[in-house]
Design a protein around this motif. Structure first.
Motif, short mmCIF file in Angstrom:
data_model
loop_
_atom_site.label_atom_id
_atom_site.label_comp_id
_atom_site.label_asym_id
_atom_site.label_seq_id
_atom_site.Cartn_x
_atom_site.Cartn_y
_atom_site.Cartn_z
N LEU B 121 1.00 -1.18 -0.13
CA LEU B 121 0.03 -0.03 0.15
C LEU B 121 0.77 1.35 -0.18
O LEU B 121 0.60 2.23 -0.89
CB LEU B 121 -0.91 -0.10 1.35
CG LEU B 121 -1.84 1.18 1.44
CD1 LEU B 121 -3.00 0.78 0.06
CD2 LEU B 121 -2.67 1.22 2.63
N GLY B 122 1.93 1.07 0.86
CA GLY B 122 2.73 2.31 0.91
C GLY B 122 3.49 2.50 -0.63
O GLY B 122 3.45 3.61 -0.85
N PHE B 125 1.22 4.32 -2.79
CA PHE B 125 0.84 5.67 -2.70
C PHE B 125 2.16 6.34 -2.97
O PHE B 125 1.97 7.50 -3.51
CB PHE B 125 0.60 5.98 -1.07
CG PHE B 125 -0.79 5.97 -0.95
CD1 PHE B 125 -1.65 7.18 -1.10
CD2 PHE B 125 -1.58 4.74 -0.64
CE1 PHE B 125 -2.91 7.19 -1.07
CE2 PHE B 125 -3.09 4.78 -0.57
CZ PHE B 125 -3.73 6.09 -0.75
N ASN B 126 3.25 6.04 -2.83
CA ASN B 126 4.51 6.67 -3.28
C ASN B 126 4.49 6.92 -4.49
O ASN B 126 4.83 8.08 -5.06
CB ASN B 126 5.78 5.83 -2.98
CG ASN B 126 6.03 5.81 -1.33
OD1 ASN B 126 5.71 7.07 -0.74
ND2 ASN B 126 6.37 5.13 -0.69
N LEU B 128 2.08 6.92 -6.66
CA LEU B 128 0.89 7.68 -7.13
C LEU B 128 1.23 9.23 -6.75
O LEU B 128 1.09 10.20 -7.53
CB LEU B 128 -0.37 7.32 -6.17
CG LEU B 128 -1.65 7.99 -6.54
CD1 LEU B 128 -1.92 7.68 -7.91
CD2 LEU B 128 -2.62 7.84 -5.71
N ARG B 129 1.92 9.33 -5.66
CA ARG B 129 2.25 10.70 -5.13
C ARG B 129 3.31 11.29 -6.27
O ARG B 129 3.41 12.49 -6.57
CB ARG B 129 2.97 10.69 -3.69
CG ARG B 129 2.95 12.12 -3.09
CD ARG B 129 3.11 11.79 -1.60
NE ARG B 129 2.20 10.85 -0.91
CZ ARG B 129 2.17 10.01 0.00
NH1 ARG B 129 3.58 9.67 0.69
NH2 ARG B 129 1.22 9.39 0.80
N ALA B 136 -2.92 11.59 -4.39
CA ALA B 136 -2.76 10.94 -3.30
C ALA B 136 -3.69 11.55 -1.96
O ALA B 136 -4.02 12.46 -2.25
CB ALA B 136 -1.03 10.95 -3.22
N GLY B 137 -3.34 10.88 -1.00
CA GLY B 137 -4.38 11.18 0.08
C GLY B 137 -4.08 12.69 0.65
O GLY B 137 -5.15 13.25 0.90
N ASP B 138 -2.96 13.14 0.62
CA ASP B 138 -2.73 14.38 1.33
C ASP B 138 -2.92 15.70 0.51
O ASP B 138 -2.19 15.94 -0.03
CB ASP B 138 -1.23 14.43 2.13
CG ASP B 138 -0.21 14.02 0.81
OD1 ASP B 138 0.81 13.87 1.51
OD2 ASP B 138 -0.42 13.99 -0.20
#
Lengths: 108, 269
Positions: B121-122, B125-126, B128-129, B136-138
């Motif tokens: 998952l990490g 997200f990396n 994606l970011r 990404a989430g933030d």
């Protein structure tokens, strides 16, 4: 959000019939008066309740004066001296008159 | 779910920060850094362990740290001396690339154990970011400035940056004004410089609380919590349409409710 309706499609309609005002909410408001005085209004209690008896207990509980006023649109409204919003809401919940999520506290 | 939004907003307002995304970033990064800082030497051991591959049992508690630390350690070490502003800036950029590109940094590299869900998952997200940060989430948070309030005489309050706040929320000033006045149970109007003049004495804190409630009810999207929404009126009903996720919901119209008679009574009644 989308599933709000599927509990009971007529819940709101029924509530509107029985409760005073829309959606059965009890609105507790505060209003500023001259100086740092204020007053609290409780609007939308069920019509079956005896407003005067509730008022009497409220007055006794919070040591303040108050009155029941008749409003042409909203029916009877309880007025209390001072900002008693928190007190009133806890009192109403504890006495079992209103459920907690049916109380709306307005004002700042 | 519903509770998250007000708290989030609270930080923002309390920060007193004008619209400045870099500051937010920094704050966040500093927070991350702290636990990493103290555990730097631990990490060194951990990474070695992982390389050997004896950690077949995946402890979920540690996963998150393990995933991040291998990357952070190296520049934490070099940059320990010079803390401060540019240090943070550097790390933001390095963080993204380092984890995404340099695949050998992953904890499962070099061992034949399975990937854990958290690690993958990490990784997702990396990546994606790195490629499109806005997904990404933030996501960047909109910051609302705290209300500036003046006293006009003794009985009136002037809300100076009312227009600014309406603009940041993308709402009609009339709508916000009716809400504020209904909640406070007073009367008021906009003056020549588009400031809101309210009868009665109110502290900035009071305005803040009401605005927070306004945002929750009429601005924030229920589905995705984004404040990027449009309020439109369709045959007598107000609808809130989210620009981010496209969801729409109806919102209650503003009702003033009972307003008690305050002040002197006229002789007639």
């Amino acid at each position: 959000m989308a599933f709000v309706g599927d509990l009971d499609p007529f819940a709101e309609a029924n509530a509107e019939d029985s409760g005073a005002g829309s959606k059965d909410y009890v609105h507790i408001r505060t209003q500023q008066r001259n100086g740092r005085k204020s007053l609290t209004t409780v609007q939308g209690l069920k019509k079956e309740f005896s407003y005067n008896k509730i008022l009497k207990d409220l007055k006794k509980e919070f040591c303040c004066n108050g009155t029941v006023v008749q409003d042409p649109e909203l029916g009877q409204v309880i007025q209390l001296q001072g900002d008693q919003r928190k007190n009133v809401s806890t009192f109403l919940v504890q006495a079992g008159i209103v459920k907690k999520d049916h109380i709306k506290i307005h004002g700042f | 779910m519903a509770d998250e939004a007000p708290i989030e907003l609270k930080d923002e307002v309390a920060d007193l920060a004008p619209f400045d995304p870099t500051k937010k970033k920094k704050k966040k990064k500093v927070l991350v850094q702290d636990p990493a800082d103290e555990a730097v030497d631990k990490v060194a051991e951990k990474t070695e362990n992982l390389a050997v591959g004896d950690s077949l049992e995946s402890s979920f508690a540690g996963m998150k740290k393990k995933k991040k630390k291998p990357v952070e350690t190296d520049f934490l070490n070099e940059e320990h001396g010079d803390g401060g502003e540019d240090h943070d800036g550097d790390r933001i950029s390095e963080d993204g690339e380092g984890e995404g590109i340099d695949l050998s940094q992953y904890p499962w590299e070099g061992s034949d154990r399975d990937y854990s869900y958290e690690e993958l998952l990490g990784r997702v997200f990396n990546i994606l970011r790195e490629n499109n940060p806005e997904l990404a989430g933030d996501r960047r948070r909109t910051v609302m400035r705290p209300p500036q309030v003046l006293r006009e005489g003794t009985k009136k309050t002037v809300f100076v940056n009312f227009m600014d706040l309406c603009k940041t929320m993308h709402r009609q000033p009339e709508h916000v004004m009716t809400f504020l006045l209904a909640e406070m149970g007073t009367s008021g109007s906009l003056d020549g410089q588009q400031r809101l003049v309210v009868k009665g004495r109110f502290a900035p804190k009071n305005f803040e609380g009401i605005l927070r409630r306004y945002v929750n009810e009429y601005v924030i999207c229920n589905g995705c919590k984004s404040p990027d929404t449009i309020l439109s009126k369709e045959n007598r009903l107000f609808f809130l349409r989210c620009e981010q996720c496209g969801c729409a919901r109806s919102v209650a119209p503003i009702k003033a409710g009972f307003v008690a008679r305050v002040g002197r009574r006229k002789a007639g009644t």
